[in-house]
Design a protein around this motif. Structure first.
Motif, PDB file in Angstrom:
ATOM      1  N   TRP A   1       0.833   2.142  -4.009  1.00 53.10           N
ATOM      2  CA  TRP A   1       0.322   1.759  -2.695  1.00 53.10           C
ATOM      3  C   TRP A   1       1.479   1.316  -1.787  1.00 53.10           C
ATOM      4  N   ASN A   2       1.754   2.129  -0.759  1.00 51.08           N
ATOM      5  CA  ASN A   2       2.768   1.818   0.249  1.00 51.08           C
ATOM      6  C   ASN A   2       4.151   1.561  -0.342  1.00 51.08           C
ATOM      7  N   ARG A   3       4.451   2.233  -1.454  1.00 52.57           N
ATOM      8  CA  ARG A   3       5.785   2.090  -2.046  1.00 52.57           C
ATOM      9  C   ARG A   3       6.353   3.471  -2.385  1.00 52.57           C
ATOM     10  N   PRO A   4       6.619   4.276  -1.380  1.00 54.96           N
ATOM     11  CA  PRO A   4       7.114   5.634  -1.653  1.00 54.96           C
ATOM     12  C   PRO A   4       8.446   5.657  -2.386  1.00 54.96           C
ATOM     13  N   ASP A   5       9.299   4.652  -2.154  1.00 52.78           N
ATOM     14  CA  ASP A   5      10.601   4.641  -2.829  1.00 52.78           C
ATOM     15  C   ASP A   5      10.430   4.492  -4.339  1.00 52.78           C
TER      16      ASP A   5
END
Length: 509
Positions: free
Chosen positions: A372-376
């Motif tokens: 969740w909202n952590r593409p890295d």
């Protein structure tokens, strides 16, 4: 469509409840046993009606498909109904632990953008953290269960978001693992090959509902096949489990290895009729070989281990179709694509016997949609077409998995993955702490605990209990260190990074 992949339109709640409610509405779906002897029973028909009522009520309150519904409740039947109610409405369920502190719960609400919170028991949220969220207490949930139900479950796609589970990551804050409705379909291989589960079974699970092990194995899997689920909501006395197995005619019992050991020590196995029990299942921690032997000797029942993680369904196991090999959690379940990859270089599977990163193919239906909202962080765990969770392992010629440690520093505490960064961040805020590192400390041959290794500020007296109490006020119980060790310096790399794996060695010197 192959059996490995779900239909394009697929709703996980309908899959677990719809057909069984129509075919066997009076069959017991859930038994909640209280510590005072009170027992609550829900039939498939009752569960289906309540879930569709909750779904309709949530939508009427203004929630829209994809909105997150955080569940902050104790071990009670309504937890399950709200969870499946959110899925039935096309919303995203966010199960959370009642052990979380208000500050930890506030982080989950804020990070997830939760639109609603279902609240019960001793759980609370601070008024300042509420914002414009809907807060549903026990009376609200009771009304939702009686709400005119949805005519049918939401027409969701298999890839639509269904569940958001927070787990410790490589940063100081938990990260959300987003799963699709198809994840429940992805659990199908474990039904035959680990659990040996069918509609005639009674599954007794020793966990609490906030844990994915319990929500999955204790409820979702039995409901997927039309079996009966039994859960316990009383004092955590290990001696109670043989009695519950006998009283409820459990055919399968699921727990973590440490509880099996406690049952052997404190439970009266010979004083209760375990005749209906076929086998035990275990996950969350490695199963020591001496415990496996002791359980089988004492009960005459096999014990089947499995390996899974928050990002993917349990995918390696022993079971009715896979003979146990002590020391190994088993083999990849039929239909799973599992490989060992080199730590560096091209992601080409290694041959049997070579150690590398344990990987699951991204075509696995039980695999998460992403973080969740952590593409890295998401990019870091995928190598080509493979998801790598950080375990080092090898596969032997017969396909059995053998662990060789972890490629990162995540700890295993009571079956939960705990980030040392998160615990270190709390300890570092204490005024007497100058430096801190956190790692697992082995206290017995088969038991490790979370330990804080602390360098004190000059002129400060060591007070382990004060530091432990500091953590208890700020962290969920399962994240709290059980031990504190004081050091003059922390072992570091030439670049200054704390060498967590050397901390226990430094404390023993």
């Amino acid at each position: 469509m192959s059996d490995r992949h779900p239909p394009a339109r697929f709703n996980a709640a309908r899959y677990c409840l719809g057909a069984h409610a129509a075919a066997r509405p009076d069959k017991t779906a859930l038994v909640m046993v209280g510590g005072n002897g009170e027992t609550t029973r829900l039939s498939y028909g009752e569960a289906d009606r309540a879930v569709r009522g909750i779904a309709a009520g949530l939508l009427e309150l203004g929630l829209a498909p994809g909105d997150r519904v955080m569940i902050r409740m104790g071990n009670e039947a309504d937890y399950v109904l709200v969870y499946f109610g959110a899925l039935a409405a096309g919303l995203v369920a966010l199960p959370s632990s009642p052990q979380l502190t208000p500050a930890e719960a506030a982080f989950l609400m804020e990070n997830s953008g939760a639109r609603a919170v279902a609240l019960a028991g001793d759980c609370r949220i601070e008024p300042a953290d509420r914002g414009d969220r809907l807060v549903l207490g026990p009376e609200d949930i009771a009304r939702l269960k009686e709400h005119p139900p949805l005519a049918d479950y939401a027409d969701t796609a298999a890839d639509d978001p269904a569940t958001l589970v927070y787990t410790s990551g490589t940063t100081s804050r938990p990260k959300g693992v987003l799963h699709a409705h198809r994840t429940i379909w992805g659990r199908r291989p474990m039904l035959a090959h680990w659990l040996g589960l069918s509609e005639t079974d009674v599954m007794l699970h020793a966990g609490t509902m906030n844990w994915t092990y319990t929500l999955g194995v204790g409820i979702t899997d039995p409901w997927a096949v039309g079996a009966t689920s039994v859960l316990y909501n009383g004092p955590r006395d290990p001696a109670v489990w043989p009695r519950l197995i006998a009283e409820h005619g459990a055919t399968i019992f699921a727990a973590v290895p440490s509880l099996y050991r406690q049952i052997l020590k404190y439970g009266d196995l010979r004083g209760h009729d375990l005749g209906r029990l076929r086998h035990g299942c275990t996950a969350g921690e490695a199963l020591p070989t001496d415990l496996l032997e002791a359980w089988e000797t004492a009960t005459g029942k096999p014990l089947y281990e499995a390996l899974g993680m928050s990002e993917v369904s349990t995918y390696i196991s022993s079971g009715p179709t896979t003979p146990v090999r002590p020391g190994s959690p088993g083999r990849p379940q039929p239909g799973r694509q599992v490989a060992i990859l080199p730590r560096e270089g091209a992601p080409e599977p290694l041959p049997p016997g070579e150690t590398g990163l344990l990987a699951v193919h991204r075509s696995e239906p039980g695999l998460m949609l992403g973080y969740w909202n952590r593409p890295d962080e998401e990019a870091q765990v995928f190598r080509g077409d493979w998801f790598c969770g950080g375990d080092l392992a090898r596969l032997d010629e017969a396909g059995y998995l053998w662990f060789e440690g972890r490629a990162d520093d995540l700890m295993n505490a009571m079956g939960y993955r705990v980030s040392p960064n998160e615990v270190e961040g709390v300890l570092a805020e204490h005024p007497s702490v100058a430096e801190v590192g956190v790692a697992e400390l082995r206290v017995r041959a088969d038991v490790s605990v979370v330990c804080g290794f602390v360098v004190l500020q000059p002129g400060t007296a060591p007070d382990a209990e004060a530091l432990l109490e500091w953590c208890r006020e700020r962290l969920a119980a399962y994240k709290c260190p059980r031990e504190i060790r004081f050091l003059d310096t922390l072992p570091r790399t030439p670049n200054g990074k704390v060498q967590r794996k050397r901390l226990p060695e430094a404390a023993a010197a």
